[in-house]
Design a protein around this motif. Structure first.
Motif, PDB file in Angstrom:
ATOM      1  N   VAL A  78      11.382  -6.098   1.969  1.00  0.00           N
ATOM      2  CA  VAL A  78       9.977  -5.470   2.782  1.00  0.00           C
ATOM      3  C   VAL A  78       8.322  -6.163   2.894  1.00  0.00           C
ATOM      4  CG1 VAL A  78      11.462  -3.592   1.806  1.00  0.00           C
ATOM      5  CG2 VAL A  78       9.116  -3.831   0.525  1.00  0.00           C
ATOM      6  N   LYS A  79       7.886  -6.777   1.869  1.00  0.00           N
ATOM      7  CA  LYS A  79       6.449  -7.265   1.870  1.00  0.00           C
ATOM      8  C   LYS A  79       6.214  -8.240   3.302  1.00  0.00           C
ATOM      9  CE  LYS A  79       6.372  -9.295  -2.915  1.00  0.00           C
ATOM     10  NZ  LYS A  79       6.481 -10.833  -3.463  1.00  0.00           N
ATOM     11  N   GLY A  80       5.084  -7.496   3.461  1.00  0.00           N
ATOM     12  CA  GLY A  80       4.701  -7.753   4.676  1.00  0.00           C
ATOM     13  C   GLY A  80       4.807  -6.357   5.996  1.00  0.00           C
ATOM     14  N   ARG A  81       5.520  -6.140   6.139  1.00  0.00           N
ATOM     15  CA  ARG A  81       6.533  -4.843   6.398  1.00  0.00           C
ATOM     16  C   ARG A  81       5.999  -3.399   6.046  1.00  0.00           C
ATOM     17  NH1 ARG A  81      11.578  -3.967   7.849  1.00  0.00           N
ATOM     18  NH2 ARG A  81      12.545  -4.850   5.744  1.00  0.00           N
ATOM     19  N   PHE A  82       6.521  -3.056   4.863  1.00  0.00           N
ATOM     20  CA  PHE A  82       5.596  -1.798   3.993  1.00  0.00           C
ATOM     21  C   PHE A  82       4.642  -1.893   3.473  1.00  0.00           C
ATOM     22  CE2 PHE A  82      10.619  -0.412   3.525  1.00  0.00           C
ATOM     23  CZ  PHE A  82      11.038  -0.909   4.893  1.00  0.00           C
ATOM     24  N   THR A  83       3.799  -0.590   3.450  1.00  0.00           N
ATOM     25  CA  THR A  83       2.980  -0.110   2.774  1.00  0.00           C
ATOM     26  C   THR A  83       2.467   0.412   1.618  1.00  0.00           C
ATOM     27  OG1 THR A  83       1.796  -1.807   4.634  1.00  0.00           O
ATOM     28  CG2 THR A  83       0.102  -0.383   3.191  1.00  0.00           C
ATOM     29  N   ILE A  84       2.901   0.897   0.252  1.00  0.00           N
ATOM     30  CA  ILE A  84       2.302   1.925  -0.192  1.00  0.00           C
ATOM     31  C   ILE A  84       1.210   2.517  -0.050  1.00  0.00           C
ATOM     32  CG2 ILE A  84       2.380   0.708  -1.951  1.00  0.00           C
ATOM     33  CD1 ILE A  84       4.237   2.937  -3.496  1.00  0.00           C
ATOM     34  N   SER A  85       0.891   3.922  -0.561  1.00  0.00           N
ATOM     35  CA  SER A  85      -0.002   4.043  -0.369  1.00  0.00           C
ATOM     36  C   SER A  85      -0.682   5.508  -0.842  1.00  0.00           C
ATOM     37  CB  SER A  85      -1.374   3.875   0.134  1.00  0.00           C
ATOM     38  OG  SER A  85      -0.716   4.910   1.586  1.00  0.00           O
ATOM     39  N   ARG A  86      -1.550   5.915  -1.248  1.00  0.00           N
ATOM     40  CA  ARG A  86      -1.749   7.257  -2.152  1.00  0.00           C
ATOM     41  C   ARG A  86      -3.298   7.497  -1.894  1.00  0.00           C
ATOM     42  NH1 ARG A  86      -0.653   6.168  -8.394  1.00  0.00           N
ATOM     43  NH2 ARG A  86      -0.712   8.092  -8.603  1.00  0.00           N
ATOM     44  N   ASP A  87      -2.505   9.319  -1.850  1.00  0.00           N
ATOM     45  CA  ASP A  87      -4.470   9.863  -1.375  1.00  0.00           C
ATOM     46  C   ASP A  87      -4.170  11.040  -2.744  1.00  0.00           C
ATOM     47  OD1 ASP A  87      -6.290  11.500  -1.243  1.00  0.00           O
ATOM     48  OD2 ASP A  87      -6.034  11.122   1.330  1.00  0.00           O
ATOM     49  N   ASN A  88      -5.329  10.738  -4.020  1.00  0.00           N
ATOM     50  CA  ASN A  88      -5.127  11.915  -4.792  1.00  0.00           C
ATOM     51  C   ASN A  88      -5.952  12.840  -4.990  1.00  0.00           C
ATOM     52  OD1 ASN A  88      -3.590   9.920  -6.773  1.00  0.00           O
ATOM     53  ND2 ASN A  88      -5.374   8.755  -7.412  1.00  0.00           N
ATOM     54  N   THR A 144      -1.099  16.699 -11.488  1.00  0.00           N
ATOM     55  CA  THR A 144      -1.676  16.425 -10.935  1.00  0.00           C
ATOM     56  C   THR A 144      -1.379  14.374 -10.540  1.00  0.00           C
ATOM     57  OG1 THR A 144      -3.732  17.394 -11.779  1.00  0.00           O
ATOM     58  CG2 THR A 144      -4.267  15.711 -10.551  1.00  0.00           C
ATOM     59  N   LEU A 145      -1.070  14.068  -9.025  1.00  0.00           N
ATOM     60  CA  LEU A 145      -0.797  12.978  -8.860  1.00  0.00           C
ATOM     61  C   LEU A 145      -1.804  11.390  -9.402  1.00  0.00           C
ATOM     62  CD1 LEU A 145       1.664  11.819  -7.142  1.00  0.00           C
ATOM     63  CD2 LEU A 145       0.026  11.193  -5.430  1.00  0.00           C
ATOM     64  N   SER A 146      -2.605  11.661 -10.117  1.00  0.00           N
ATOM     65  CA  SER A 146      -3.379  10.599 -10.165  1.00  0.00           C
ATOM     66  C   SER A 146      -3.279   9.938 -11.416  1.00  0.00           C
ATOM     67  CB  SER A 146      -4.963  11.299  -9.959  1.00  0.00           C
ATOM     68  OG  SER A 146      -5.233  11.851 -10.902  1.00  0.00           O
ATOM     69  N   SER A 147      -2.495  11.761 -12.398  1.00  0.00           N
ATOM     70  CA  SER A 147      -1.913  10.942 -13.835  1.00  0.00           C
ATOM     71  C   SER A 147      -0.507   9.790 -13.538  1.00  0.00           C
ATOM     72  CB  SER A 147      -1.521  12.264 -14.333  1.00  0.00           C
ATOM     73  OG  SER A 147      -2.616  12.702 -14.126  1.00  0.00           O
ATOM     74  N   PHE A 148      -0.250   9.528 -12.061  1.00  0.00           N
ATOM     75  CA  PHE A 148       1.248   8.795 -12.608  1.00  0.00           C
ATOM     76  C   PHE A 148       1.525   8.072 -12.144  1.00  0.00           C
ATOM     77  CE2 PHE A 148       2.468  12.390 -14.669  1.00  0.00           C
ATOM     78  CZ  PHE A 148       2.541  13.869 -13.014  1.00  0.00           C
ATOM     79  N   ARG A 149       1.936   6.346 -12.348  1.00  0.00           N
ATOM     80  CA  ARG A 149       1.569   5.810 -11.744  1.00  0.00           C
ATOM     81  C   ARG A 149       3.505   6.517 -10.773  1.00  0.00           C
ATOM     82  NH1 ARG A 149       0.477   4.780 -16.232  1.00  0.00           N
ATOM     83  NH2 ARG A 149      -0.813   3.166 -17.722  1.00  0.00           N
ATOM     84  N   MET A 150       3.664   5.879  -8.978  1.00  0.00           N
ATOM     85  CA  MET A 150       4.573   6.030  -8.121  1.00  0.00           C
ATOM     86  C   MET A 150       5.125   5.018  -7.946  1.00  0.00           C
ATOM     87  SD  MET A 150       3.876   9.442  -8.528  1.00  0.00           S
ATOM     88  CE  MET A 150       5.015   9.700  -6.625  1.00  0.00           C
TER      89      MET A 150
END
Length: 125
Positions: free
Chosen positions: A64-74, A28-34
């Motif tokens: 990459v700050k300001g250009r890349f965005t990391i997100s997740r949908d658990n 389960t992805l929600s269990s992990f830091r990614m």
């Protein structure tokens, strides 16, 4: 055994955008830091970004700050990396990784337990 599969890589012109996905199975992805990393041939794997298990914490490499965005949908067991204003020197294989603990720095590849197979991003000038 967690399995990670990246997708979304490809060829883009400098200044363009891509959105990478990393889908997890066997856990389960929600269990992990990614995290997202990238690696050029013959080079060490380089930290790109990190996201906490519920998305409350994010961190990025300065480049990459300001250009890349990391997100997740658990709910979808999926991690994303949205990349804007891409540069030719960012041509690399991009990998997602997951951490099963919070021991050690999030920017260090050896502190990640599972990796995907990578997806190629090529930025043309």
């Amino acid at each position: 055994q967690v399995q990670l599969v990246e997708s979304g890589g490809g060829l883009v012109q400098a200044g363009g955008s891509l959105k990478l996905s990393c889908t997890a199975s066997g856990g389960t992805l929600s269990s992990f830091r990614m995290g997202w990393f990238r690696q050029a041939p013959g080079q060490e794997r380089e930290f790109v970004g990190y996201i906490g298990w519920n998305g409350d914490i994010t961190a990025y490499a300065d480049s990459v700050k300001g250009r890349f965005t990391i997100s997740r949908d658990n709910a979808l067991n999926t991690l994303y990396l949205e990349m804007n204003n891409l540069k030719p020197e960012e041509t690399d294989v991009y990998y997602c990784g997951c951490r099963t603990s919070n021991i050690g720095g999030a920017t260090t590849p050896r502190n990640y337990n599972y990796w995907g197979q990578g997806t190629q991003v090529t930025v043309s000038s």
